[in-house]
Design a protein around this motif. Structure first.
Motif, PDB file in Angstrom:
ATOM      1  N   THR A   1       0.829  -1.207   0.000  1.00 23.13           N
ATOM      2  CA  THR A   1       0.000   0.000   0.000  1.00 23.13           C
ATOM      3  C   THR A   1       0.865   1.260   0.000  1.00 23.13           C
ATOM      4  OG1 THR A   1      -0.223  -0.202   2.404  1.00 23.13           O
ATOM      5  CG2 THR A   1      -2.003  -1.088   1.051  1.00 23.13           C
ATOM      6  N   ALA A   2       2.097   1.132   0.476  1.00 22.70           N
ATOM      7  CA  ALA A   2       3.006   2.285   0.421  1.00 22.70           C
ATOM      8  C   ALA A   2       3.420   2.592  -1.015  1.00 22.70           C
ATOM      9  CB  ALA A   2       4.245   2.012   1.271  1.00 22.70           C
ATOM     10  N   ARG A   3       3.333   1.591  -1.894  1.00 19.73           N
ATOM     11  CA  ARG A   3       3.740   1.762  -3.301  1.00 19.73           C
ATOM     12  C   ARG A   3       2.576   2.004  -4.240  1.00 19.73           C
ATOM     13  NH1 ARG A   3       7.954  -2.827  -5.273  1.00 19.73           N
ATOM     14  NH2 ARG A   3       9.560  -2.566  -3.677  1.00 19.73           N
ATOM     15  N   MET A   4       1.365   2.024  -3.703  1.00 20.71           N
ATOM     16  CA  MET A   4       0.192   2.099  -4.580  1.00 20.71           C
ATOM     17  C   MET A   4       0.187   3.373  -5.411  1.00 20.71           C
ATOM     18  SD  MET A   4      -3.040   0.761  -2.391  1.00 20.71           S
ATOM     19  CE  MET A   4      -4.243   0.891  -3.687  1.00 20.71           C
ATOM     20  N   PRO A   5       0.024   3.250  -6.720  1.00 17.94           N
ATOM     21  CA  PRO A   5      -0.116   4.450  -7.548  1.00 17.94           C
ATOM     22  C   PRO A   5      -1.550   4.976  -7.460  1.00 17.94           C
ATOM     23  CG  PRO A   5      -0.256   2.497  -8.908  1.00 17.94           C
ATOM     24  CD  PRO A   5      -0.027   2.007  -7.504  1.00 17.94           C
ATOM     25  N   ALA A   6      -1.780   6.167  -7.940  1.00 20.44           N
ATOM     26  CA  ALA A   6      -3.146   6.682  -8.010  1.00 20.44           C
ATOM     27  C   ALA A   6      -3.959   5.764  -8.912  1.00 20.44           C
ATOM     28  CB  ALA A   6      -3.144   8.100  -8.566  1.00 20.44           C
ATOM     29  N   GLY A   7      -5.152   5.429  -8.476  1.00 19.33           N
ATOM     30  CA  GLY A   7      -5.971   4.487  -9.239  1.00 19.33           C
ATOM     31  C   GLY A   7      -5.673   3.040  -8.879  1.00 19.33           C
ATOM     32  N   GLY A   8      -4.822   2.839  -7.879  1.00 24.14           N
ATOM     33  CA  GLY A   8      -4.424   1.489  -7.495  1.00 24.14           C
ATOM     34  C   GLY A   8      -5.476   0.786  -6.658  1.00 24.14           C
ATOM     35  N   CYS A   9      -5.475  -0.544  -6.755  1.00 22.15           N
ATOM     36  CA  CYS A   9      -6.362  -1.392  -5.953  1.00 22.15           C
ATOM     37  C   CYS A   9      -5.499  -2.436  -5.250  1.00 22.15           C
ATOM     38  CB  CYS A   9      -7.365  -2.154  -6.818  1.00 22.15           C
ATOM     39  SG  CYS A   9      -8.273  -1.177  -8.000  1.00 22.15           S
ATOM     40  N   PHE A  10      -5.784  -2.663  -3.992  1.00 23.38           N
ATOM     41  CA  PHE A  10      -5.064  -3.707  -3.262  1.00 23.38           C
ATOM     42  C   PHE A  10      -6.068  -4.525  -2.464  1.00 23.38           C
ATOM     43  CE2 PHE A  10      -3.082  -5.193   0.716  1.00 23.38           C
ATOM     44  CZ  PHE A  10      -2.079  -5.999   0.193  1.00 23.38           C
ATOM     45  N   VAL A  11      -5.948  -5.845  -2.545  1.00 23.63           N
ATOM     46  CA  VAL A  11      -6.844  -6.756  -1.828  1.00 23.63           C
ATOM     47  C   VAL A  11      -6.000  -7.693  -0.977  1.00 23.63           C
ATOM     48  CG1 VAL A  11      -8.532  -8.620  -2.062  1.00 23.63           C
ATOM     49  CG2 VAL A  11      -8.561  -6.706  -3.674  1.00 23.63           C
ATOM     50  N   ALA A  12      -6.344  -7.810   0.296  1.00 26.69           N
ATOM     51  CA  ALA A  12      -5.699  -8.801   1.159  1.00 26.69           C
ATOM     52  C   ALA A  12      -6.784  -9.649   1.800  1.00 26.69           C
ATOM     53  CB  ALA A  12      -4.858  -8.124   2.239  1.00 26.69           C
ATOM     54  N   VAL A  13      -6.560 -10.952   1.820  1.00 22.80           N
ATOM     55  CA  VAL A  13      -7.427 -11.862   2.567  1.00 22.80           C
ATOM     56  C   VAL A  13      -6.503 -12.583   3.542  1.00 22.80           C
ATOM     57  CG1 VAL A  13      -8.974 -13.841   2.448  1.00 22.80           C
ATOM     58  CG2 VAL A  13      -9.012 -12.128   0.632  1.00 22.80           C
ATOM     59  N   ALA A  14      -6.642 -12.261   4.807  1.00 22.18           N
ATOM     60  CA  ALA A  14      -5.712 -12.788   5.815  1.00 22.18           C
ATOM     61  C   ALA A  14      -6.449 -13.729   6.756  1.00 22.18           C
ATOM     62  CB  ALA A  14      -5.086 -11.641   6.601  1.00 22.18           C
ATOM     63  N   GLU A  15      -5.899 -14.912   6.923  1.00 28.44           N
ATOM     64  CA  GLU A  15      -6.516 -15.906   7.812  1.00 28.44           C
ATOM     65  C   GLU A  15      -6.016 -15.719   9.242  1.00 28.44           C
ATOM     66  OE1 GLU A  15      -5.527 -19.947   6.894  1.00 28.44           O
ATOM     67  OE2 GLU A  15      -7.123 -20.778   8.145  1.00 28.44           O
ATOM     68  N   TYR A  16      -6.944 -15.823  10.171  1.00 25.23           N
ATOM     69  CA  TYR A  16      -6.570 -15.768  11.573  1.00 25.23           C
ATOM     70  C   TYR A  16      -6.457 -17.196  12.112  1.00 25.23           C
ATOM     71  CZ  TYR A  16      -7.320 -10.745  11.836  1.00 25.23           C
ATOM     72  OH  TYR A  16      -7.207  -9.385  11.655  1.00 25.23           O
ATOM     73  N   VAL A  17      -5.665 -17.356  13.144  1.00 20.47           N
ATOM     74  CA  VAL A  17      -5.508 -18.666  13.765  1.00 20.47           C
ATOM     75  C   VAL A  17      -6.503 -18.761  14.914  1.00 20.47           C
ATOM     76  CG1 VAL A  17      -3.918 -20.217  14.951  1.00 20.47           C
ATOM     77  CG2 VAL A  17      -3.083 -18.764  13.104  1.00 20.47           C
ATOM     78  N   ALA A  18      -7.383 -19.763  14.844  1.00 21.10           N
ATOM     79  CA  ALA A  18      -8.401 -19.929  15.882  1.00 21.10           C
ATOM     80  C   ALA A  18      -7.752 -20.277  17.216  1.00 21.10           C
ATOM     81  CB  ALA A  18      -9.383 -21.013  15.471  1.00 21.10           C
ATOM     82  N   GLY A  19      -8.461 -19.910  18.287  1.00 20.94           N
ATOM     83  CA  GLY A  19      -7.934 -20.181  19.615  1.00 20.94           C
ATOM     84  C   GLY A  19      -7.791 -18.898  20.396  1.00 20.94           C
ATOM     85  N   ALA A  20      -7.557 -19.015  21.682  1.00 20.93           N
ATOM     86  CA  ALA A  20      -7.387 -17.849  22.556  1.00 20.93           C
ATOM     87  C   ALA A  20      -8.585 -16.903  22.440  1.00 20.93           C
ATOM     88  CB  ALA A  20      -6.090 -17.114  22.233  1.00 20.93           C
TER      89      ALA A  20
END
Lengths: 149, 211
Positions: free
Chosen positions: A50-69
């Protein structure tokens, strides 16, 4: 169109998009995708990307969490069983940014798929007039997303 | 008289046997020294002309593949200059590059990616033992075809979605020369454009824009 598949995630990326599906030791799986050249190494929520995103840029993250706690898939914050394919432009704001930067807006959505808890994190940059085009491209990527246990 | 002829005949037979034994011994020595024909010559460090399938300033194909750790990756090439190092685990000329690419000796701002053949031709465990964490490895046989790689080691410098330079390099010096030439050539193009009053945002660089 290229297909990326690893660690129980599968996604189709259009031409011009770069992406990766990775998993760190003892961590969950993560997907990064963007319509620009992603850095080769990054954190789960794409600090460098996201620090490198140009104008008009799109970034998608899908991050899995570890179950527990105290984190239970399908409950609480992760109660949603679906990932939104069509994103609401009003859901984007600077408050959604994990790494606040001028000119960027983001949304977050927590959900559970195939018993695995995830966060969808989407960042867009540039003027609002570009937002419709950006969200249409992101929707195409999200529609291709598949999860397996 | 008969006895003399007999002795000469025996001596002649003995000489024939001796010569045959010497010839056989000589042939055995030659066989053990190596195959017939000229001795194989090791390739000397050199740069070659790009193969006809891919020229400088051609579009840089995107690369999709797996990593030795089982991750999936797709590379599209934008503004960050990237050195693609096409290496093989079994190639002796490649051996030094696995380490040297991770030593930060390339020009500042230039990132490097090692591209190997796919899992059908390379062993993940072998690649994991060779690769440094600082240099990503992508396993993709289609990438070798898309970039018309003639053999390993082979290097391609890409930037802004185009191929800036490519060639064979079997030593670090040859690789540094290859990268330096490509960067110098691009700098020359930029300087000529600037001298003509054409900067990064000049409309002539974006034909069709605004139509």
């Amino acid at each position: 169109m290229s297909v990326l598949e690893a660690h129980g995630l599968r996604v189709e990326l259009p031409r011009g998009w770069s992406g990766r599906i990775f998993r760190r030791p003892a961590g969950g799986a993560s997907l990064h995708a963007g319509n620009f050249q992603l850095p080769l190494q990054d954190g789960e929520f794409g600090d460098r990307s996201t620090a490198r995103m140009p104008a008009g840029g799109c970034f998608v993250a899908v991050a899995e969490y570890v179950a527990g706690a105290g984190l239970e898939p399908g409950k609480g914050l992760f109660a949603s069983r679906r990932i939104p394919h069509t994103l609401d432009p009003t859901a984007f704001s600077s408050r959604g940014l994990a790494h606040p930067r001028p000119g960027q807006a983001a949304m977050q959505h927590f959900f559970t798929a195939t018993g695995r808890p995830f966060c969808l994190y989407v960042v867009v940059s540039g003027p609002r007039v570009e937002r419709r085009r950006q969200l249409a491209a992101i929707s195409g990527v999200l529609r291709s997303l598949r999860f397996s246990p | 008289m008969v006895a003399l002829v007999s002795i000469e005949t025996v001596l002649l037979v003995l000489m024939v046997v001796l010569v045959a034994a010497l010839l056989r011994s000589h042939a055995e020595i030659l066989r053990r020294l190596g195959p017939e024909g000229p001795a194989p010559r090791l390739p000397e460090p050199r740069l070659t002309e790009p193969p006809p399938g891919l020229r400088a300033d051609a579009a840089a194909p995107e690369i999709a593949g797996a990593t030795p750790d089982g991750d999936a990756i797709k590379l599209a090439f934008g503004g960050t200059p990237t050195l693609l190092a096409f290496l093989s685990s079994g190639c002796t000329s490649c051996a030094g590059f696995w380490d040297v690419l991770g030593e930060g000796r390339l020009p500042h701002g230039l990132q490097s990616v090692i591209v190997t053949r796919g899992p059908d031709r390379e062993q993940r465990s072998k690649l994991r033992s060779l690769a440094l964490p600082s240099v990503p490895v992508v396993m993709s046989s289609p990438a070798w075809e898309d970039y018309a790689v003639p053999g390993s080691p082979y290097f391609v410098l890409v930037e802004e979605g185009t191929v800036r330079g490519e060639g064979v390099a079997t030593t670090w010096d040859a690789l540094a020369s290859l990268v330096g030439d490509a960067i110098e050539e691009q700098r020359g193009v930029d300087e000529r454009l600037a001298a003509a009053g054409i900067g990064p945002e000049h409309p002539s660089l974006y034909p069709g824009a605004g139509e």
